[in-house]
Design a protein around this motif. Structure first.
Motif, PDB file in Angstrom:
ATOM      1  N   LYS A  83      -4.451  -6.085  -2.300  1.00 40.06           N
ATOM      2  CA  LYS A  83      -4.874  -6.059  -0.896  1.00 40.06           C
ATOM      3  C   LYS A  83      -5.034  -7.477  -0.340  1.00 40.06           C
ATOM      4  O   LYS A  83      -4.682  -7.728   0.815  1.00 40.06           O
ATOM      5  N   ALA A  84      -5.551  -8.390  -1.148  1.00 43.24           N
ATOM      6  CA  ALA A  84      -5.721  -9.775  -0.703  1.00 43.24           C
ATOM      7  C   ALA A  84      -4.366 -10.441  -0.485  1.00 43.24           C
ATOM      8  O   ALA A  84      -4.162 -11.134   0.520  1.00 43.24           O
ATOM      9  N   LEU A  85      -3.455 -10.242  -1.411  1.00 42.94           N
ATOM     10  CA  LEU A  85      -2.114 -10.819  -1.263  1.00 42.94           C
ATOM     11  C   LEU A  85      -1.415 -10.245  -0.030  1.00 42.94           C
ATOM     12  O   LEU A  85      -0.794 -10.971   0.745  1.00 42.94           O
ATOM     13  N   HIS A  86      -1.539  -8.951   0.144  1.00 42.58           N
ATOM     14  CA  HIS A  86      -0.941  -8.304   1.310  1.00 42.58           C
ATOM     15  C   HIS A  86      -1.589  -8.831   2.593  1.00 42.58           C
ATOM     16  O   HIS A  86      -0.894  -9.137   3.564  1.00 42.58           O
ATOM     17  N   GLY A  87      -2.894  -8.929   2.581  1.00 38.75           N
ATOM     18  CA  GLY A  87      -3.609  -9.410   3.760  1.00 38.75           C
ATOM     19  C   GLY A  87      -3.245 -10.832   4.146  1.00 38.75           C
ATOM     20  O   GLY A  87      -3.260 -11.185   5.333  1.00 38.75           O
ATOM     21  N   SER A  88      -2.900 -11.635   3.158  1.00 38.11           N
ATOM     22  CA  SER A  88      -2.515 -13.021   3.450  1.00 38.11           C
ATOM     23  C   SER A  88      -1.011 -13.152   3.703  1.00 38.11           C
ATOM     24  O   SER A  88      -0.498 -14.255   3.832  1.00 38.11           O
ATOM     25  N   GLY A  89      -0.324 -12.012   3.765  1.00 39.61           N
ATOM     26  CA  GLY A  89       1.103 -12.030   4.101  1.00 39.61           C
ATOM     27  C   GLY A  89       2.031 -12.303   2.942  1.00 39.61           C
ATOM     28  O   GLY A  89       3.228 -12.491   3.134  1.00 39.61           O
ATOM     29  N   ARG A  90       1.513 -12.293   1.738  1.00 37.39           N
ATOM     30  CA  ARG A  90       2.337 -12.560   0.555  1.00 37.39           C
ATOM     31  C   ARG A  90       2.756 -11.220  -0.065  1.00 37.39           C
ATOM     32  O   ARG A  90       2.320 -10.845  -1.145  1.00 37.39           O
ATOM     33  N   HIS A  92       5.661 -10.034  -1.244  1.00 38.36           N
ATOM     34  CA  HIS A  92       6.426 -10.008  -2.498  1.00 38.36           C
ATOM     35  C   HIS A  92       5.485 -10.073  -3.705  1.00 38.36           C
ATOM     36  O   HIS A  92       5.681  -9.356  -4.695  1.00 38.36           O
ATOM     37  N   GLU A  93       4.476 -10.940  -3.629  1.00 38.01           N
ATOM     38  CA  GLU A  93       3.509 -11.043  -4.730  1.00 38.01           C
ATOM     39  C   GLU A  93       2.675  -9.772  -4.839  1.00 38.01           C
ATOM     40  O   GLU A  93       2.353  -9.323  -5.947  1.00 38.01           O
ATOM     41  N   ALA A  94       2.336  -9.188  -3.688  1.00 37.60           N
ATOM     42  CA  ALA A  94       1.582  -7.928  -3.694  1.00 37.60           C
ATOM     43  C   ALA A  94       2.400  -6.833  -4.381  1.00 37.60           C
ATOM     44  O   ALA A  94       1.860  -6.054  -5.166  1.00 37.60           O
ATOM     45  N   VAL A  95       3.691  -6.798  -4.104  1.00 41.10           N
ATOM     46  CA  VAL A  95       4.587  -5.809  -4.731  1.00 41.10           C
ATOM     47  C   VAL A  95       4.584  -5.986  -6.250  1.00 41.10           C
ATOM     48  O   VAL A  95       4.469  -5.003  -6.995  1.00 41.10           O
ATOM     49  N   ASP A  96       4.689  -7.223  -6.713  1.00 43.34           N
ATOM     50  CA  ASP A  96       4.706  -7.474  -8.158  1.00 43.34           C
ATOM     51  C   ASP A  96       3.424  -6.977  -8.826  1.00 43.34           C
ATOM     52  O   ASP A  96       3.468  -6.341  -9.886  1.00 43.34           O
ATOM     53  N   GLN A  97       2.285  -7.246  -8.196  1.00 42.33           N
ATOM     54  CA  GLN A  97       1.003  -6.798  -8.758  1.00 42.33           C
ATOM     55  C   GLN A  97       0.856  -5.280  -8.666  1.00 42.33           C
ATOM     56  O   GLN A  97       0.332  -4.640  -9.571  1.00 42.33           O
ATOM     57  N   LEU A  98       1.336  -4.719  -7.576  1.00 40.82           N
ATOM     58  CA  LEU A  98       1.253  -3.271  -7.382  1.00 40.82           C
ATOM     59  C   LEU A  98       2.087  -2.521  -8.413  1.00 40.82           C
ATOM     60  O   LEU A  98       1.689  -1.455  -8.895  1.00 40.82           O
ATOM     61  N   LYS A  99       3.212  -3.071  -8.785  1.00 40.86           N
ATOM     62  CA  LYS A  99       4.053  -2.450  -9.825  1.00 40.86           C
ATOM     63  C   LYS A  99       3.295  -2.363 -11.152  1.00 40.86           C
ATOM     64  O   LYS A  99       3.459  -1.396 -11.898  1.00 40.86           O
ATOM     65  N   ILE A 100       2.483  -3.372 -11.438  1.00 41.05           N
ATOM     66  CA  ILE A 100       1.691  -3.352 -12.675  1.00 41.05           C
ATOM     67  C   ILE A 100       0.680  -2.214 -12.622  1.00 41.05           C
ATOM     68  O   ILE A 100       0.502  -1.471 -13.596  1.00 41.05           O
ATOM     69  N   VAL A 101       0.014  -2.062 -11.480  1.00 42.94           N
ATOM     70  CA  VAL A 101      -0.967  -0.983 -11.331  1.00 42.94           C
ATOM     71  C   VAL A 101      -0.282   0.371 -11.490  1.00 42.94           C
ATOM     72  O   VAL A 101      -0.769   1.248 -12.207  1.00 42.94           O
ATOM     73  N   ILE A 102       0.860   0.534 -10.841  1.00 44.72           N
ATOM     74  CA  ILE A 102       1.574   1.816 -10.901  1.00 44.72           C
ATOM     75  C   ILE A 102       2.084   2.104 -12.310  1.00 44.72           C
ATOM     76  O   ILE A 102       2.119   3.255 -12.737  1.00 44.72           O
ATOM     77  N   LYS A 103       2.421   1.074 -13.037  1.00 45.48           N
ATOM     78  CA  LYS A 103       2.845   1.271 -14.429  1.00 45.48           C
ATOM     79  C   LYS A 103       1.716   1.915 -15.241  1.00 45.48           C
ATOM     80  O   LYS A 103       1.957   2.774 -16.089  1.00 45.48           O
ATOM     81  N   HIS A 104       0.469   1.511 -14.952  1.00 42.35           N
ATOM     82  CA  HIS A 104      -0.693   2.085 -15.648  1.00 42.35           C
ATOM     83  C   HIS A 104      -1.129   3.418 -15.042  1.00 42.35           C
ATOM     84  O   HIS A 104      -1.790   4.209 -15.703  1.00 42.35           O
ATOM     85  N   GLN A 105      -0.792   3.632 -13.768  1.00 38.20           N
ATOM     86  CA  GLN A 105      -1.201   4.846 -13.052  1.00 38.20           C
ATOM     87  C   GLN A 105       0.019   5.480 -12.371  1.00 38.20           C
ATOM     88  O   GLN A 105       0.135   5.460 -11.153  1.00 38.20           O
ATOM     89  N   ALA A 116       5.867   1.560  -1.264  1.00 38.34           N
ATOM     90  CA  ALA A 116       7.012   1.861  -0.401  1.00 38.34           C
ATOM     91  C   ALA A 116       6.857   1.185   0.962  1.00 38.34           C
ATOM     92  O   ALA A 116       7.817   0.618   1.491  1.00 38.34           O
ATOM     93  N   ASN A 117       5.659   1.211   1.500  1.00 40.15           N
ATOM     94  CA  ASN A 117       5.424   0.559   2.793  1.00 40.15           C
ATOM     95  C   ASN A 117       5.576  -0.956   2.691  1.00 40.15           C
ATOM     96  O   ASN A 117       6.060  -1.596   3.628  1.00 40.15           O
ATOM     97  N   CYS A 118       5.185  -1.526   1.552  1.00 45.26           N
ATOM     98  CA  CYS A 118       5.414  -2.964   1.329  1.00 45.26           C
ATOM     99  C   CYS A 118       6.909  -3.264   1.321  1.00 45.26           C
ATOM    100  O   CYS A 118       7.358  -4.260   1.899  1.00 45.26           O
ATOM    101  N   TYR A 119       7.673  -2.400   0.657  1.00 48.35           N
ATOM    102  CA  TYR A 119       9.127  -2.585   0.643  1.00 48.35           C
ATOM    103  C   TYR A 119       9.683  -2.555   2.071  1.00 48.35           C
ATOM    104  O   TYR A 119      10.582  -3.326   2.406  1.00 48.35           O
ATOM    105  N   LEU A 120       9.149  -1.677   2.888  1.00 51.47           N
ATOM    106  CA  LEU A 120       9.606  -1.627   4.276  1.00 51.47           C
ATOM    107  C   LEU A 120       9.257  -2.917   5.018  1.00 51.47           C
ATOM    108  O   LEU A 120      10.050  -3.401   5.823  1.00 51.47           O
ATOM    109  N   GLU A 121       8.091  -3.461   4.723  1.00 51.79           N
ATOM    110  CA  GLU A 121       7.671  -4.701   5.375  1.00 51.79           C
ATOM    111  C   GLU A 121       8.576  -5.877   5.018  1.00 51.79           C
ATOM    112  O   GLU A 121       8.748  -6.788   5.817  1.00 51.79           O
ATOM    113  N   ILE A 122       9.124  -5.866   3.805  1.00 55.45           N
ATOM    114  CA  ILE A 122      10.005  -6.969   3.402  1.00 55.45           C
ATOM    115  C   ILE A 122      11.478  -6.580   3.539  1.00 55.45           C
ATOM    116  O   ILE A 122      12.340  -7.173   2.911  1.00 55.45           O
TER     117      ILE A 122
END
Length: 191
Positions: A83-90, A92-105, A116-122
């Motif tokens: 959320k912090a990375l996304h909020g600061s406009g980063r 791509h980095e948010a996507v990388d971290q989110l993939k780790i979370v989804i791998k566990h969940q 998916a919404n992050c992918y749309l944003e980029i």
């Protein structure tokens, strides 16, 4: 009186955050390897949420990353980092971290929708389509995924796929409306 309470609360929160940050830095930079970080995930999440609400994304990022150096499997802290990375406009980095979370969940649909919404944003609609399709593979009646796919297909000029998804969306909404009507009718008979 309210001003005094506000000032006291602000001082308390600030002091707590300073102590909290000091505790993290001390725990992670300690020479003694036996001394383990003595802060719970719940405590750090609580403090990071305060900072996140204040939009102090850089502080959230640095504290979360420092914490994750010691507890890399903490998806709660990693989600706040996202959320912090996304909020600061980063994004791509948010996507990388989110993939780790989804791998566990892997069944966390909220995280997948956010991905998916992050992918749309980029501007990566095909990756967003893949994520929404993955949701539908697990839950074919997921209205959010159907609606988002409908819109993406329409925006990417995939008219046949868009039409198919819009029809499915209408069917799902009709089904919900029918169930709501039956429930209302049943409830009115009770009274």
């Amino acid at each position: 009186m309210n001003e005094t309470i506000f000032i006291f609360f602000t001082i308390f929160i600030t002091t707590s955050l300073i102590y909290f940050l000091y505790k993290i830095m001390l725990g992670s930079d300690s020479v003694n390897k036996e001394q383990e970080l003595q802060i719970t995930s719940g405590e750090i999440i609580e403090q990071l949420m305060v900072l996140l609400k204040q939009k102090k994304y850089n502080i959230v990022e640095s504290v979360a990353k420092k914490y994750l150096e010691n507890k890399s499997s903490d998806d709660g802290v990693r989600s706040i980092l996202v959320k912090a990375l996304h909020g600061s406009g980063r994004i791509h980095e948010a996507v990388d971290q989110l993939k780790i979370v989804i791998k566990h969940q892997p069944n966390n649909f909220q995280k997948k929708v956010f991905l998916a919404n992050c992918y749309l944003e980029i501007d990566k609609p095909m990756k967003a389509i893949d994520v929404f399709q993955e949701i539908l593979d697990f839950d074919p009646n997921n209205i959010v995924a159907v609606k988002e796919l409908s819109d993406i297909y329409f925006e990417t000029n995939q008219k046949k796929s868009a039409l198919k998804m819009y029809i499915k969306l209408v069917d799902l909404l009709d089904n919900i409306q029918e169930k709501a009507y039956k429930l209302t009718k049943h409830q009115s008979k009770k009274y």
